[in-house]
Design a protein around this motif. Structure first.
Motif, short mmCIF file in Angstrom:
data_model
loop_
_atom_site.label_atom_id
_atom_site.label_comp_id
_atom_site.label_asym_id
_atom_site.label_seq_id
_atom_site.Cartn_x
_atom_site.Cartn_y
_atom_site.Cartn_z
N TYR B 47 0.86 -1.18 0.00
CA TYR B 47 0.00 0.00 0.00
C TYR B 47 0.90 1.23 0.00
O TYR B 47 2.04 1.19 0.45
N TYR B 48 0.31 2.36 -0.46
CA TYR B 48 1.02 3.61 -0.36
C TYR B 48 0.03 4.75 -0.12
O TYR B 48 -1.16 4.63 -0.43
N SER B 49 0.54 5.83 0.43
CA SER B 49 -0.28 6.98 0.81
C SER B 49 0.48 8.26 0.51
O SER B 49 1.63 8.41 0.94
N PHE B 50 -0.15 9.16 -0.24
CA PHE B 50 0.53 10.40 -0.59
C PHE B 50 0.15 11.55 0.35
O PHE B 50 0.79 12.59 0.34
N ASP B 51 -0.91 11.38 1.10
CA ASP B 51 -1.20 12.26 2.23
C ASP B 51 -2.24 11.57 3.10
O ASP B 51 -2.67 10.46 2.80
N VAL B 52 -2.65 12.21 4.16
CA VAL B 52 -3.50 11.57 5.17
C VAL B 52 -4.80 11.05 4.57
O VAL B 52 -5.32 10.01 4.97
N LYS B 53 -5.33 11.73 3.57
CA LYS B 53 -6.62 11.32 3.00
C LYS B 53 -6.48 10.50 1.73
O LYS B 53 -7.47 10.22 1.05
N ASP B 54 -5.26 10.11 1.39
CA ASP B 54 -5.01 9.40 0.14
C ASP B 54 -4.36 8.05 0.44
O ASP B 54 -3.23 7.99 0.93
N ILE B 55 -5.10 6.96 0.16
CA ILE B 55 -4.60 5.60 0.38
C ILE B 55 -4.77 4.84 -0.92
O ILE B 55 -5.85 4.90 -1.54
N ASN B 56 -3.73 4.12 -1.33
CA ASN B 56 -3.80 3.39 -2.60
C ASN B 56 -3.26 1.98 -2.44
O ASN B 56 -2.29 1.76 -1.70
N LYS B 57 -3.86 1.05 -3.16
CA LYS B 57 -3.37 -0.33 -3.16
C LYS B 57 -2.14 -0.45 -4.03
O LYS B 57 -2.05 0.17 -5.10
N GLY B 58 -1.24 -1.29 -3.58
CA GLY B 58 -0.09 -1.63 -4.38
C GLY B 58 -0.32 -2.94 -5.11
O GLY B 58 -1.46 -3.37 -5.31
N GLU B 59 0.75 -3.60 -5.48
CA GLU B 59 0.63 -4.80 -6.31
C GLU B 59 0.18 -6.04 -5.54
O GLU B 59 -0.31 -6.99 -6.15
N ILE B 60 0.31 -6.04 -4.20
CA ILE B 60 -0.03 -7.25 -3.43
C ILE B 60 -0.85 -6.90 -2.19
O ILE B 60 -0.53 -7.31 -1.09
N SER B 61 -1.94 -6.17 -2.33
CA SER B 61 -2.70 -5.66 -1.19
C SER B 61 -3.66 -6.69 -0.57
O SER B 61 -4.10 -6.49 0.57
N ASP B 62 -3.97 -7.76 -1.26
CA ASP B 62 -4.93 -8.74 -0.73
C ASP B 62 -4.45 -9.30 0.61
O ASP B 62 -3.31 -9.75 0.73
N GLY B 63 -5.36 -9.28 1.61
CA GLY B 63 -5.01 -9.80 2.92
C GLY B 63 -4.43 -8.76 3.86
O GLY B 63 -4.17 -9.06 5.03
N TYR B 64 -4.26 -7.53 3.35
CA TYR B 64 -3.70 -6.44 4.13
C TYR B 64 -4.65 -5.23 4.13
O TYR B 64 -5.42 -5.07 3.20
N SER B 65 -4.53 -4.41 5.15
CA SER B 65 -5.20 -3.11 5.17
C SER B 65 -4.28 -2.11 5.84
O SER B 65 -3.32 -2.51 6.52
N VAL B 66 -4.54 -0.83 5.62
CA VAL B 66 -3.69 0.20 6.21
C VAL B 66 -4.54 1.30 6.80
O VAL B 66 -5.72 1.45 6.49
N SER B 67 -3.86 2.10 7.63
CA SER B 67 -4.47 3.28 8.22
C SER B 67 -3.41 4.36 8.30
O SER B 67 -2.30 4.12 8.78
N ARG B 68 -3.78 5.55 7.79
CA ARG B 68 -2.86 6.70 7.90
C ARG B 68 -3.45 7.62 8.98
O ARG B 68 -4.33 8.44 8.73
N GLN B 69 -2.92 7.47 10.18
CA GLN B 69 -3.51 8.17 11.32
C GLN B 69 -3.12 9.65 11.35
O GLN B 69 -3.82 10.48 11.94
N ALA B 70 -1.98 9.94 10.79
CA ALA B 70 -1.46 11.30 10.78
C ALA B 70 -0.39 11.34 9.71
O ALA B 70 -0.02 10.30 9.14
#
Lengths: 111, 112
Positions: B47-70
């Motif tokens: 996964y990758y995130s370009f800012d707090v409100k932007d979350i994007n899946k990468g090439e192998i995101s299945d089975g994972y989740s993310v949180s950008r708290q700050a």
């Protein structure tokens, strides 16, 4: 599919020799190129960054870029046993902020 | 102090457990990434995130989740861990136009 290809090695060179590591990339839009060094079990660390055709030198390291051939290389002069590591090549398109990494080449420098 | 830190550094867990890996940075970078590395397979983007409100899946995101708290914190969760998620996990940050990645020290995860 963007790809960065490296020979997995291991590349074995004697201490004091020049180690030559090579990398090819598939995306002609790539503009920035990186070499990272990774010791076993540790995180990658940047050792060279290049974006212009030609050579860039930093101490014992020289990066070479040939965009026409889609080829990047890293030369390590006067190789030391402490240079033994895996070297990752990466390429990034301008503004994508998502580099594509190769699988790395293992370098062994023997005394 | 390290600019990019990861906790825990090592974790052994059992199949089916939910676990969270945490990443913090003091570099002030907006862009953050999670990678996994398996022997011989290089770095794979989860996964990758370009800012707090932007979350994007990468090439192998299945089975994972993310949180950008700050801006400084980006966590990776495995909802129900499985043995083939055993790997070395790296957090990274970047900024500017050069795309240089700055990596944390990594978390070695073993799922039994």
């Amino acid at each position: 599919q963007k790809e960065v290809e490296q020979n997995s090695g291991p590349l074995s060179v004697p201490e004091g020799a020049i180690a030559s590591l090579n990398c090819t990339y598939s995306d002609r839009g790539s503009q920035s190129f990186f070499w990272y060094r990774q010791y076993s079990g540790k995180s990658p660390e940047l050792i060279m960054f290049i974006y212009s055709n030609g050579d860039k030198e930093d101490g014992r390291f020289t990066a070479q870029l040939n965009k026409a051939s889609q080829y990047v290389s890293l030369l390590i002069r006067d190789s030391q046993p402490s240079d033994s590591a895996t070297y990752l090549c990466a390429a990034a398109s301008g503004g994508s902020y998502i580099p594509t990494f190769g699988r790395g080449t293992s370098l062994i420098v023997h005394p | 102090d390290a600019d990019v830190t990861q906790t825990p550094r090592n974790r052994i867990t059992k199949t089916g457990k939910r676990i969270m890996l945490e990443c913090s940075q003091t570099k002030g970078h907006d862009r953050m990434y999670w990678y996994r590395q398996d022997p011989g397979l290089g770095l794979q983007l989860i996964y990758y995130s370009f800012d707090v409100k932007d979350i994007n899946k990468g090439e192998i995101s299945d089975g994972y989740s993310v949180s950008r708290q700050a801006q400084a914190k980006f966590s990776l969760s495995l909802e129900s861990a499985i043995p083939n998620q055993t790997a070395l996990y790296f957090c990274a940050t970047s900024e500017g136009e050069t795309d240089t990645q700055y990596f944390g020290p990594g978390t070695r995860l073993t799922v039994l």
